[in-house]
Design an enzyme around this catalytic site. Structure first.
Site, PDB file in Angstrom:
ATOM      1  N   HIS A 138       0.829  -1.212   0.000  1.00 21.94           N
ATOM      2  CA  HIS A 138       0.000   0.000   0.000  1.00 21.94           C
ATOM      3  C   HIS A 138       0.867   1.267   0.000  1.00 21.94           C
ATOM      4  O   HIS A 138       0.840   2.059  -0.939  1.00 21.94           O
ATOM      5  CB  HIS A 138      -0.927   0.023   1.220  1.00 21.94           C
ATOM      6  CG  HIS A 138      -2.102  -0.880   1.112  1.00 21.94           C
ATOM      7  ND1 HIS A 138      -3.359  -0.440   0.773  1.00 21.94           N
ATOM      8  CD2 HIS A 138      -2.233  -2.219   1.311  1.00 21.94           C
ATOM      9  CE1 HIS A 138      -4.210  -1.459   0.756  1.00 21.94           C
ATOM     10  NE2 HIS A 138      -3.544  -2.545   1.087  1.00 21.94           N
TER      11      HIS A 138
ATOM     12  N   HIS B 125       0.094  -8.158  -3.557  1.00 14.45           N
ATOM     13  CA  HIS B 125      -0.970  -7.685  -2.679  1.00 14.45           C
ATOM     14  C   HIS B 125      -2.053  -8.741  -2.506  1.00 14.45           C
ATOM     15  O   HIS B 125      -2.560  -8.951  -1.403  1.00 14.45           O
ATOM     16  CB  HIS B 125      -1.581  -6.394  -3.217  1.00 14.45           C
ATOM     17  CG  HIS B 125      -2.721  -5.901  -2.373  1.00 14.45           C
ATOM     18  ND1 HIS B 125      -4.054  -6.079  -2.712  1.00 14.45           N
ATOM     19  CD2 HIS B 125      -2.733  -5.261  -1.172  1.00 14.45           C
ATOM     20  CE1 HIS B 125      -4.817  -5.571  -1.775  1.00 14.45           C
ATOM     21  NE2 HIS B 125      -4.046  -5.063  -0.832  1.00 14.45           N
TER      22      HIS B 125
ATOM     23  N   ILE C  90      -8.207  -2.677  -2.202  1.00 12.89           N
ATOM     24  CA  ILE C  90      -8.924  -2.868  -0.943  1.00 12.89           C
ATOM     25  C   ILE C  90      -7.883  -3.026   0.158  1.00 12.89           C
ATOM     26  O   ILE C  90      -6.744  -3.411  -0.121  1.00 12.89           O
ATOM     27  CB  ILE C  90      -9.869  -4.088  -0.975  1.00 12.89           C
ATOM     28  CG1 ILE C  90     -10.755  -4.146   0.274  1.00 12.89           C
ATOM     29  CG2 ILE C  90      -9.065  -5.361  -1.129  1.00 12.89           C
ATOM     30  CD1 ILE C  90     -11.744  -3.034   0.385  1.00 12.89           C
TER      31      ILE C  90
END
Length: 920
Positions: free
Chosen positions: A585, A771, A920
Site C-alpha cells: 500500500h 498484494h 482494498i
C-alpha cells in the site's frame, strides 16, 4: 504514383474525386492535406496525404485506375477545403441510486439544458494551423438530447454531438469538454466517427465537473500513445497543460472535486486536539523515514501546528476525484463497513452490560459466532434489538441479508478440518501457503544472531542450543541439516524487541520477540522444532530469553500452544504493518502520485500502468482515516497498540525496491538459488512452496508482457534516457515520494529497456499478485482467531509465576484469557472480512476496461490478449497443482488448496483472485 509520392513527401491515399464519398456535402470523410490532381485528360483525382508515422495509415489505397495518371500530367493545385460532418458518441455512466438533492439538481440540469446551459465539446486536431501555429479546432458542438434522456435508468447512456470540420482538419487527437450543468457527470468514453482513418476512440473514465466549480475545459486525448518526442504539434501544448493542472501548485485546501496530485508526510494519524493519548508521531522525515502520501492541504490542529487536522468518518478524506470509488465498489465497501459497525456495536453493548463477557468461554463459544449468529450468541432477543439506536438500519440490512447479516461466515481454515489449526504441520504449512508466506528464510547459521545494537538491547546471541533441536533432525547432525538446506526460520526478534518495553507497559498487551525454527521433512513439508521467546534484558543476569520445544506431555502441550499463539501474533503484526500495509500500500503510493503528475495520459507507460493504480489512493486514504489512525482498528486489534505504525516505519528502514521483485526476494531470503537450467531460472529450496511456485508463473507472465510492451516503444537506450516524462516520473518517485531513502545506492538505474522492464514488472507484481497473496486470505485464515490471534494479553507463565497455578488448573481458560477478547476478536473479524472481499466491479490480472480500445496501438492490444490467454493457462495449472497429492502443502485431507494467486474470482470472500491493483 511514384511521382505523386515524390511530390507529396508522404504516403498518400489516392481517391477518385468522382467517388460519392468525396463531395462538398460529405458527412463521413475528413482528410489531412488535400490536393486535386489535374492530368491533361481532364479527369480529377483527390490525393489524401497522411503524416508519416501515423500507425492508422500504412498503405496506399487506390479507388481508381492508376493508369489515369499518365505522362501527360499538367499541374497540381490546392483545392479549397470542403466542410463535412463527423459525429461523436459520448457514453455517460449513470449512478444507480441518487439522493434527493442529486435528483433535484439532475432535473434542473435537464431543464436548463434546453435553454443553452449544455455540455459542449470541441475537437482538437493533431495538426496545427500553418497560419497561426495553434492547434486546429472544430467549432463547439452541443451534446444532444440530454434533457430527453436524463431520466433513463440504464447504467450507461449514449449521447451524440455533431461537428462540422474542414477536409484539411487532420486526425483528431483530443476533445475539449465544458460542463455548463450544475452537476458533475461521469464520462466513460467518446467515439468520433466519420474520418478517413476510421473511428477514433477517446477513453475517458473521468468525472467532468461543472464549469461553476472548475472553469477550465477538460481535455481528453485519443487512445493513440505518443512518447513526448513524438507528440503531434497540435497536442503538445495540451499535453503540457494537462500535466501542469494535475500537479497543482502545492497550496491550499483540496476540494473533493479537485484533480490535483501532490505529496505530504503522514502527519494526520493522530488527533492531539482530543488529548495526549491521541498524539502520534509524524511518519516521514529523517527521524522516522516513511513513504509519502497524497496531500490534502487540511489546516493544522489547534494544539500542534505540525499535525494535520482530522476528517472523521463518515466525511470523506480528499483524494483526486477520479481516484474515488465508483458506485459499485462504494456499495460493496459501505455494506461491508456497516456489517463491521453492527458486528462491533452489539458486543460493545454487551461488554458494557456484563463484566463477565470479555473472554471467550471456550471453543464452542467461538463456533457459535458462525452457527447461531451474533444476536443469539450474545443473548440479545428481539425486544432488545428493537431498542437499539440503529434499529431501523439493523432491521433493514437484516432483511436484505435473509437474517444472516449478524452471522459470520465460517472461515476456510476450519471449513474442511475444524482442528487443523492445532496441528504443528498446519502451523508450519501456513508459513509457506498462508496469508504471510513472505517472511520464512533459510537458516544460514545456528544459533541465529540478531543485528540490533547490543549496547542498547543487550546481548544478541540466541538462547537456542543444539540440544533443543537435535532430537528433531531425523537422525541428521546440525551441520548436515544446515548444509543440506533442511533448516528454516521465521525471525521476528529484531523488529519487535526494540518496542517490547513500551508494548508490554500497555494495559492488556503482552508480547515476545519470537524466532521459530522449522525442519524440512523428506516429503517436502515443514515441522516446527523450537520456538525462542525473547524479552528485553533488564540486567546482566536477567532471564530474558526462553526456548519452548514440541510437547511431551499435557502441560508442555499447552505451553507449546501458547508459544505458537505468540508466534502467530508476531506474524499477524508483521504481516499487516510491514508486508501488507508498508510494502504494497504505502510504498506503491509515491509511484502512483508521480505517474499522474509526470506521465501524460497518452504516454505509453501511463497506459500500461493505469489499471494497476486503480483505487489505491482512496483505499490508503480510508486506511489513514479509520485503520492505521490513533485508536483505529489496527491499534485496537493488534498487540503493539499505539506503536503499530512506528513498527511499520521501523520496517521501512530495511525496505529495498531492488529486492521487491519475486525472484530477488526469494534469493534474498535464501528460499531459492539462481539456476539457469530450471524453470524461471531459479531452484526453489522447498519445491512445494505454493506462494513461490505459483508466484513465479505470474511473475514470468508479467515480465514477458512488459518486455514486449517496452521494446515496442523503446528500441534503444537513448530513447529511454531522452524521455523527459519517463525520467521525471522515476526521479520524482524516488526523490520526493521516497525522499527519506533517496540517497540509497541500491535504487535501480533507468537507462536501458531492460532497466525499465525490471522496474515496471516489479511495480505491477506488487500491485497485483503480491498484494493479493497478502490480502485476500485475511478472513479465511484470520477469521478464526485462535489460528492467528492478532493480539496477545498474557505472557506464558513459568513455574515461579503466581499465574502458573491457575494455568495448571484450567489451561484452556488461560489460553482464552491470553488471546484477543470477544470484543477485540469480533471487531477484528468484521474488518478483515471487509478487507478480504472482492467487489463486483473488480478487474483481475489479464483484464482491463475497454480491452480492445485502451490503446490505439493494435499490435499492443493483440499482445495484451496474448498476456490474458497466458494468465488463463496459469489458472488451469494452479488448479492442477491443487489436485496433485504429491504436493502436500496444498493438497490432502483437510488441507486448503492454495488459491490466493489463482487469477480470477467471483465477488465476495473467496480466498482467491488477483486484482490488477491495490484496490482494498
Amino acid at each position: 504514383m511514384a511521382l505523386v509520392k515524390e511530390l507529396m513527401g508522404s504516403s498518400c491515399h489516392v481517391l477518385d474525386r468522382s467517388s460519392p464519398f468525396i463531395t462538398s456535402s460529405s458527412k463521413i470523410l475528413g482528410l489531412n492535406k488535400n490536393l486535386l490532381f489535374y492530368p491533361t485528360n481532364g479527369k480529377r483525382f483527390f490525393v489524401n496525404c497522411v503524416e508519416k508515422g501515423d500507425s492508422q495509415s500504412k498503405k496506399v489505397v487506390r479507388t481508381s485506375p492508376i493508369s489515369a495518371i499518365s505522362d501527360k500530367i499538367g499541374r497540381i493545385v490546392p483545392e479549397k477545403a470542403v466542410k463535412f460532418k463527423v459525429r461523436a458518441v459520448v457514453t455517460v455512466k449513470n449512478k444507480n441510486k441518487e439522493d434527493f438533492k442529486e435528483t433535484i439538481v439532475k432535473q434542473l440540469d435537464a431543464f436548463t439544458d434546453k435553454i443553452g446551459r449544455n455540455v459542449v465539446l470541441e475537437l482538437v486536431s493533431s495538426d496545427t494551423d500553418p497560419r497561426t501555429g495553434t492547434p486546429k479546432k472544430s467549432k463547439e458542438a452541443v451534446l444532444q438530447d440530454w434533457s430527453k434522456k436524463y431520466n433513463v435508468k440504464a447504467e450507461r447512456v449514449n449521447y451524440t454531438a455533431e461537428f462540422m470540420v474542414d477536409s484539411n482538419f487532420g486526425k483528431p487527437g483530443a476533445i475539449l469538454v465544458t460542463n455548463k450543468h450544475q452537476k458533475e457527470f461521469f464520462m466513460e468514453s467518446v467515439v468520433v466517427e466519420g474520418f478517413a482513418c476510421g473511428p477514433v476512440h477517446f477513453p475517458c473514465d473521468s468525472w467532468v465537473q461543472s464549469k461553476k466549480d472548475h472553469p477550465g475545459k477538460r481535455v481528453f486525448f485519443s487512445n493513440q500513445p505518443y512518447l513526448p518526442s513524438e507528440t503531434p504539434e497540435g497536442l503538445k501544448a495540451l499535453r503540457e497543460k494537462e500535466l501542469s493542472d494535475l500537479r497543482g501548485d502545492g497550496k491550499g485546501i483540496r476540494k473533493l472535486s479537485d484533480r490535483v496530485y501532490d505529496y505530504d508526510v503522514y502527519n494526520d494519524l493522530g488527533n492531539p486536539d482530543k488529548g495526549i493519548e491521541f498524539v502520534r508521531p509524524t511518519l516521514g522525515g529523517s527521524k522516522r523515514p516513511f513513504p509519502r502520501r497524497c496531500r490534502t492541504g487540511r489546516r493544522p490542529t489547534e494544539t500542534d501546528l505540525h499535525a494535520e487536522s482530522r476528517v472523521e468518518k463518515p466525511l470523506p478524506v480528499y483524494v483526486p476525484r477520479d481516484e474515488q470509488f465508483e458506485e459499485c465498489k462504494q456499495n460493496t465497501f459501505s455494506a461491508s463497513r456497516l456489517k463491521a459497525v453492527l458486528h462491533n456495536l452489539l458486543p460493545s453493548l454487551m461488554a458494557s452490560i456484563s463484566s463477565n463477557n470479555h473472554n471467550f468461554k471456550g471453543f464452542g463459544h467461538i463456533d457459535s459466532l458462525y452457527s447461531e449468529g451474533l444476536l443469539l450468541k450474545l443473548g440479545l432477543h428481539d425486544d432488545l434489538l428493537q431498542k437499539l439506536p440503529l434499529q431501523y438500519v439493523v432491521s433493514r440490512i437484516q432483511e436484505s441479508s435473509q437474517g444472516n447479516l449478524l452471522k459470520y461466515d465460517t472461515p476456510k481454515i476450519i471449513s474442511k478440518d475444524k482442528f487443523a489449526w492445532l496441528r504443528d504441520d498446519e502451523f508450519a504449512r501456513q508459513a509457506l501457503a498462508g496469508i504471510n508466506p513472505v517472511t520464512i528464510e533459510k537458516l544460514e547459521v545456528f544459533p541465529p544472531v540478531g543485528n540490533l545494537d547490543h549496547k542498547i538491547f543487550g546481548p544478541q546471541e540466541s538462547a537456542l542450543k543444539e540440544e533443543h533441536i537435535a532430537g528433531n533432525l531425523n537422525g541428521m547432525t546440525l551441520q548436515q541439516a544446515l548444509k543440506e538446506n533442511k533448516l528454516f526460520i521465521v525471525d521476528y526478534h529484531d523488529i519487535y524487541l526494540p518496542f517490547l518495553d513500551r508494548i508490554n507497559a500497555l494495559d492488556g498487551r503482552k508480547a515476545y520477540a519470537t524466532r521459530t525454527i522449522f525442519f524440512l521433512t523428506s516429503i517436502g513439508t515443514l515441522k516446527p522444532i523450537a520456538i525462542e521467546l525473547s524479552l528485553p534484558a533488564n540486567g546482566p543476569d536477567s532471564q530474558s530469553k526462553r526456548v519452548i520445544t514440541p510437547p511431551v506431555d499435557a502441560t508442555s502441550n499447552w505451553m507449546w500452544q501458547l508459544a505458537k499463539a505468540h508466534v502467530c501474533s508476531n506474524d499477524a503484526g508483521v504481516h499487516q504493518l510491514a508486508n501488507h500495509w508498508l510494502r504494497t500500500h504505502a510504498c506503491m503510493e509515491p509511484f502512483i502520485l508521480s505517474a499522474h503528475r509526470q506521465l501524460s495520459a497518452i504516454h505509453p507507460i501511463y497506459k500500461l500502468l493505469e489499471p494497476h493504480m486503480r483505487y489505491t489512493l482512496v483505499i490508503n486514504a480510508i486506511a489513514r482515516q479509520t485503520l492505521i489512525s490513533a485508536d483505529g482498528v489496527i491499534e485496537s486489534c493488534f498487540t503493539p497498540g499505539r506503536y503499530c505504525m512506528e513498527i511499520s516505519a521501523s520496517a521501512y528502514k530495511n525496505w529495498r525496491f531492488d529486492l521487491e521483485g519475486l525472484p530477488a526476494d526469494l534469493i534474498r531470503r535464501g528460499m531459492a538459488e539462481p539456476d539457469p537450467t530450471k524453470p524461471h531460472g531459479l531452484k526453489l529450496l522447498i519445491e512445494d512452496y505454493p506462494y513461490a511456485a505459483d508466484g513465479l508463473l505470474i511473475w514470468d507472465a508479467i515480465e514477458s508482457w512488459v518486455s514486449t510492451y517496452v521494446k515496442r516503444y523503446y528500441t534503444e537506450s537513448s530513447i529511454i534516457c531522452n524521455d523527459k516524462e519517463l525520467q521525471a516520473w522515476y526521479t520524482e518517485s524516488i526523490n520526493v515520494g521516497h525522499a527519506d531513502l533517496r540517497h540509497e545506492s541500491w535504487w535501480p538505474k533507468l537507462a536501458t529497456p531492460e532497466d525499465l522492464t525490471s522496474v515496471l514488472t516489479t511495480l505491477i507484481w506488487l500491485a497485483s499478485a503480491q498484494h493479493a497473496a497478502l490480502n485476500f486470505g485475511q478472513y479465511p485464515y484470520g477469521g478464526y482467531v485462535p489460528n492467528r490471534p492478532p493480539l496477545m494479553r498474557r505472557l506464558i507463565p513459568d513455574e515461579k509465576d503466581p499465574e502458573y497455578v491457575s494455568f495448571l488448573a484450567d489451561p484452556q481458560k488461560y489460553f482464552f484469557s491470553s488471546i484477543s477478547s470477544l470484543l477485540q476478536s469480533t471487531k477484528y473479524m468484521a474488518v478483515v472480512d471487509t478487507l478480504s472481499t472482492h467487489s463486483a466491479d473488480e478487474e483481475y490480472i489479464g483484464e482491463r476496461s475497454q480491452p480492445s480500445t485502451w490503446s490505439g496501438d493494435a499490435e499492443m492490444v493483440h499482445a495484451f490478449y496474448r498476456f490474458s490467454a497466458e494468465i488463463g493457462r496459469i489458472e488451469k495449472e494452479i488448479e492442477q497443482r491443487n489436485s496433485n497429492p504429491k504436493l502436500r502443502n496444498r493438497c490432502g485431507a483437510g488441507v486448503l488448496p492454495y488459491e490466493l494467486l489463482a487469477p480470477s474470482s467471483e465477488p465476495g470472500v473467496t480466498c482467491r483472485g488477483v486484482p490488477n491493483s491495490v484496490s482494498i
